[in-house]
Write a protein that holds these residues in place. Structure first.
Motif, short mmCIF file in Angstrom:
data_model
loop_
_atom_site.label_atom_id
_atom_site.label_comp_id
_atom_site.label_asym_id
_atom_site.label_seq_id
_atom_site.Cartn_x
_atom_site.Cartn_y
_atom_site.Cartn_z
N PHE A 91 51.45 36.61 39.87
CA PHE A 91 50.28 35.54 39.33
C PHE A 91 50.60 34.96 38.11
N GLU A 139 49.36 42.07 37.01
CA GLU A 139 48.57 41.29 37.77
C GLU A 139 47.05 41.49 37.74
N ARG A 196 44.54 38.42 36.93
CA ARG A 196 43.45 38.17 37.96
C ARG A 196 42.09 38.13 37.05
N TRP A 206 35.08 38.07 38.35
CA TRP A 206 36.11 39.19 37.45
C TRP A 206 35.40 40.45 37.29
#
Length: 309
Positions: free
Chosen positions: A194, A272, A276, A304
């Motif tokens: 990502f 990751e 994110r 989140w």
């Protein structure tokens, strides 16, 4: 107006946006209003026509020119050290200039311009009119922005009698933190599939509750490329619960100062889950849109808190 005078005023500098361009010379732009992902070039996003133009000045383009000059000073530091080096030093003067530059990033934005203009609340108009004789609080924003970008440190801002007190308070908050204990920089590099994305709410903030419920910015996240991000962290971060420290301990370790008085930075790793978290915060708080190098390397999620848990 001569054709050579730029009318597209970018509130996120082109030297940052270009880092998100794909090998084909474009990037993807997520448009909040439609939910679509569009193909764009850097010059076509995060701008407003004549955003910084001020016809009351001898040179109506003075603010735009001052911003360009400041960007020209900061760009080499970002390009030559922050984007590619694993370890590097910052002098006191470089750090102060960098810190003020990124503190101004939020104040120069379209969102804040609108908050002092078409989206100004009744309360804002009443409050800021105390500092602006004609009651035009958008002019209040413009005149203070002009003075801010003449300076290269918070101390210079505080010593400028032409900068209004509320704006000095904003700059103190965004350079020293709400409680005045200071901020320190961390550079992180992503690992995994990502990428970082960048939105028009720049920076993305993560806050904690201070005295009397006041929101204290603990982290200010500034993506500078799909793989690297500059973070300013409150020196008081260790006082807060683990929920507000979702990163490894080395991320919140204050950089050491060399014998020469320089700040030594070592690039840290973000994995990751951490990428994110930051991307989800950014998407939750964007104003109009987000830039990403490749949509396949982004998850379009906004919760989140769920990722942290």
């Amino acid at each position: 107006m001569p054709a050579s005078v730029p009318i597209r005023h970018h509130f996120i500098p082109q030297f940052i946006l270009r880092n998100f361009v794909s090998e084909q010379g474009y990037f993807s732009y997520y448009e909040k209003e439609t939910g679509k992902v569009l193909i764009k070039q850097p010059k076509d996003v995060f701008f407003t026509t004549n955003l910084y133009k001020n016809d009351s000045l001898d040179d109506p383009m003075e603010i735009e020119n001052l911003l360009a000059k400041y960007e020209g000073e900061i760009a080499p530091i970002i390009k030559e050290r922050f984007l590619f080096q694993r370890e590097f030093d910052l002098s006191k003067e470089e750090f102060e200039s960098l810190l003020l530059f990124f503190a101004i990033m939020s104040f120069r934005s379209k969102r804040v311009s609108d908050a002092f203009g078409i989206n100004a609340s009744k309360e804002s108009k009443e409050f800021y009119s105390n500092f602006q004789n004609n009651g035009d609080i958008h002019s209040f924003w413009s005149k203070n922005l002009r003075r801010l970008v003449m300076h290269r440190s918070l101390q210079q801002v505080l010593e400028d009698p032409e900068i209004d007190e509320p704006i000095k308070v904003f700059m103190i908050r965004d350079t020293l933190g709400m409680t005045g204990f200071g901020l320190f920089p961390v550079i992180v590099e992503r690992r995994g599939q990502f990428d970082f994305l960048i939105t028009d709410t720049y920076p993305t903030l993560m806050t904690g509750d201070g005295p009397n419920g006041i929101k204290i910015p603990l982290y200010s996240f500034f993506p500078i490329s799909p793989s690297r991000m500059l973070i300013f962290i409150s020196a008081e971060i260790d006082k807060y619960s683990y929920v507000l420290k979702p990163f490894k301990n080395d991320i919140t370790r204050i950089p050491f100062i060399t014998k020469e008085g320089k700040m030594h930075l070592t690039v840290k790793k973000f994995y990751e889950k951490e990428v994110r978290i930051i991307n989800a915060m950014a998407l939750e708080n964007l104003y109009c849109g987000a830039v990403l190098k490749d949509p396949q390397h982004i998850l379009f999620e906004t919760d989140w808190r769920r990722i942290i848990s």
